[in-house]
Write a protein that holds these residues in place. Sequence first.
Motif, PDB file in Angstrom:
ATOM      1  N   ALA A   1       0.727  -1.046  -0.004  1.00 50.74           N
ATOM      2  CA  ALA A   1      -0.079  -0.234  -0.238  1.00 50.74           C
ATOM      3  C   ALA A   1       0.805   1.235   0.076  1.00 50.74           C
ATOM      4  O   ALA A   1       0.566   2.154  -0.623  1.00 50.74           O
ATOM      5  N   SER A   2       2.022   1.160   0.654  1.00 49.85           N
ATOM      6  CA  SER A   2       2.771   2.309   0.858  1.00 49.85           C
ATOM      7  C   SER A   2       3.372   2.573  -0.511  1.00 49.85           C
ATOM      8  O   SER A   2       4.052   3.832  -0.930  1.00 49.85           O
ATOM      9  N   GLN A   3       3.590   1.574  -1.495  1.00 46.74           N
ATOM     10  CA  GLN A   3       4.098   1.803  -2.772  1.00 46.74           C
ATOM     11  C   GLN A   3       3.251   2.008  -4.007  1.00 46.74           C
ATOM     12  O   GLN A   3       3.248   2.078  -5.004  1.00 46.74           O
ATOM     13  N   GLY A   4       1.758   2.292  -3.350  1.00 48.44           N
ATOM     14  CA  GLY A   4       0.545   2.623  -4.452  1.00 48.44           C
ATOM     15  C   GLY A   4      -0.170   1.463  -4.650  1.00 48.44           C
ATOM     16  O   GLY A   4      -0.964   1.434  -5.587  1.00 48.44           O
ATOM     17  N   GLY A   5       0.125   0.417  -4.074  1.00 47.91           N
ATOM     18  CA  GLY A   5      -0.738  -0.992  -4.137  1.00 47.91           C
ATOM     19  C   GLY A   5      -2.236  -0.780  -3.826  1.00 47.91           C
ATOM     20  O   GLY A   5      -2.373  -0.028  -2.932  1.00 47.91           O
ATOM     21  N   SER A   6      -3.093  -1.259  -4.896  1.00 49.51           N
ATOM     22  CA  SER A   6      -4.428  -0.737  -4.626  1.00 49.51           C
ATOM     23  C   SER A   6      -5.256  -2.129  -4.055  1.00 49.51           C
ATOM     24  O   SER A   6      -4.815  -3.107  -4.341  1.00 49.51           O
ATOM     25  N   GLY A   7      -6.217  -1.737  -3.258  1.00 51.28           N
ATOM     26  CA  GLY A   7      -6.864  -2.890  -2.506  1.00 51.28           C
ATOM     27  C   GLY A   7      -8.158  -3.184  -3.423  1.00 51.28           C
ATOM     28  O   GLY A   7      -8.750  -4.261  -3.242  1.00 51.28           O
ATOM     29  N   ASP A   8      -8.490  -2.513  -4.476  1.00 49.15           N
ATOM     30  CA  ASP A   8      -9.645  -2.898  -5.386  1.00 49.15           C
ATOM     31  C   ASP A   8      -9.033  -3.472  -6.810  1.00 49.15           C
ATOM     32  O   ASP A   8     -10.154  -3.773  -7.730  1.00 49.15           O
ATOM     33  N   ASP A   9      -8.209  -4.215  -6.749  1.00 49.82           N
ATOM     34  CA  ASP A   9      -7.562  -4.870  -8.159  1.00 49.82           C
ATOM     35  C   ASP A   9      -7.101  -6.195  -7.487  1.00 49.82           C
ATOM     36  O   ASP A   9      -6.139  -6.507  -6.598  1.00 49.82           O
ATOM     37  N   PRO A  10      -7.920  -7.543  -7.693  1.00 45.35           N
ATOM     38  CA  PRO A  10      -7.623  -8.740  -7.306  1.00 45.35           C
ATOM     39  C   PRO A  10      -6.221  -9.142  -7.795  1.00 45.35           C
ATOM     40  O   PRO A  10      -5.743 -10.231  -7.114  1.00 45.35           O
ATOM     41  N   ALA A  11      -5.612  -8.664  -8.923  1.00 48.35           N
ATOM     42  CA  ALA A  11      -4.334  -9.002  -8.988  1.00 48.35           C
ATOM     43  C   ALA A  11      -3.237  -8.512  -8.224  1.00 48.35           C
ATOM     44  O   ALA A  11      -2.063  -8.799  -8.371  1.00 48.35           O
ATOM     45  N   ASN A  12      -3.763  -7.820  -7.213  1.00 43.82           N
ATOM     46  CA  ASN A  12      -2.773  -6.963  -6.418  1.00 43.82           C
ATOM     47  C   ASN A  12      -2.742  -7.870  -4.823  1.00 43.82           C
ATOM     48  O   ASN A  12      -2.308  -7.479  -4.030  1.00 43.82           O
ATOM     49  N   VAL A  13      -3.696  -8.790  -4.909  1.00 47.13           N
ATOM     50  CA  VAL A  13      -3.922  -9.195  -3.557  1.00 47.13           C
ATOM     51  C   VAL A  13      -3.943 -10.979  -3.422  1.00 47.13           C
ATOM     52  O   VAL A  13      -4.359 -11.560  -4.506  1.00 47.13           O
ATOM     53  N   ALA A  14      -3.207 -11.131  -2.432  1.00 43.75           N
ATOM     54  CA  ALA A  14      -2.923 -12.739  -2.290  1.00 43.75           C
ATOM     55  C   ALA A  14      -3.571 -13.206  -1.088  1.00 43.75           C
ATOM     56  O   ALA A  14      -3.446 -12.633  -0.121  1.00 43.75           O
ATOM     57  N   LEU A  15      -4.108 -14.353  -0.830  1.00 43.48           N
ATOM     58  CA  LEU A  15      -4.552 -15.122   0.348  1.00 43.48           C
ATOM     59  C   LEU A  15      -3.087 -16.084   0.873  1.00 43.48           C
ATOM     60  O   LEU A  15      -2.561 -16.903   0.249  1.00 43.48           O
ATOM     61  N   LEU A  16      -2.807 -15.612   1.834  1.00 41.96           N
ATOM     62  CA  LEU A  16      -1.341 -16.133   2.636  1.00 41.96           C
ATOM     63  C   LEU A  16      -1.759 -16.692   3.988  1.00 41.96           C
ATOM     64  O   LEU A  16      -2.478 -16.156   4.717  1.00 41.96           O
ATOM     65  N   CYS A  17      -1.270 -17.853   4.221  1.00 39.92           N
ATOM     66  CA  CYS A  17      -1.069 -18.078   5.826  1.00 39.92           C
ATOM     67  C   CYS A  17      -0.402 -17.072   6.738  1.00 39.92           C
ATOM     68  O   CYS A  17       0.598 -16.447   6.291  1.00 39.92           O
ATOM     69  N   GLY A  18      -0.834 -16.816   7.996  1.00 38.67           N
ATOM     70  CA  GLY A  18      -0.204 -15.766   8.560  1.00 38.67           C
ATOM     71  C   GLY A  18      -0.327 -16.025  10.239  1.00 38.67           C
ATOM     72  O   GLY A  18      -0.608 -17.371  10.680  1.00 38.67           O
ATOM     73  N   PRO A  19      -0.220 -15.142  10.910  1.00 40.58           N
ATOM     74  CA  PRO A  19      -0.319 -13.752  10.755  1.00 40.58           C
ATOM     75  C   PRO A  19       1.587 -13.420  10.354  1.00 40.58           C
ATOM     76  O   PRO A  19       2.185 -14.010  10.472  1.00 40.58           O
ATOM     77  N   SER A  20       1.341 -11.902   9.814  1.00 39.56           N
ATOM     78  CA  SER A  20       2.574 -11.733   9.284  1.00 39.56           C
ATOM     79  C   SER A  20       3.483 -11.412  10.230  1.00 39.56           C
ATOM     80  O   SER A  20       5.064 -11.371   9.755  1.00 39.56           O
ATOM     81  N   VAL A  21       3.236 -11.298  11.493  1.00 44.48           N
ATOM     82  CA  VAL A  21       4.279 -11.021  12.339  1.00 44.48           C
ATOM     83  C   VAL A  21       5.143 -12.237  13.045  1.00 44.48           C
ATOM     84  O   VAL A  21       5.942 -12.225  13.511  1.00 44.48           O
TER      85      VAL A  21
END
Length: 111
Positions: free
Chosen positions: A57-77
């Motif tokens: 998101a800080s690099q301009g990634g959009s949340g309304d584009d499914p090609a920019n979102v992936a489902l990953l196992c987490g949590p990220s921390v």
Amino acid sequence: MPAVPKPNHKRSKPKRGNTSKITNKVRDEVLQRSEGKCERCGRTSAYAFEMAHLVQASQGGSGDDPANVALLCGPSVNTGTCHNFADYTAKGREWRMNKRKELIGYYERQD
């Protein structure tokens, strides 16, 4: 002195947090595309599954584009999870860019 009412107008430009927020339509599309599995390791059960921006998101990634979102196992921390790998390692950043190219091709074939 009486309080002055705030002006009632719309923003001309949305806040960054609103442009990068993953929409419900995209969430549904990503869940359907991934079939509820982590898109990196294929795991079907994890402590948590998270929607991850491939272009941050800080690099301009959009949340309304499914090609920019992936489902990953987490949590990220937590180290050892795919979301942590994708966000905090050099190989993970490379994986994100390759996944993004793959998804752009996937959605171009859909049209």
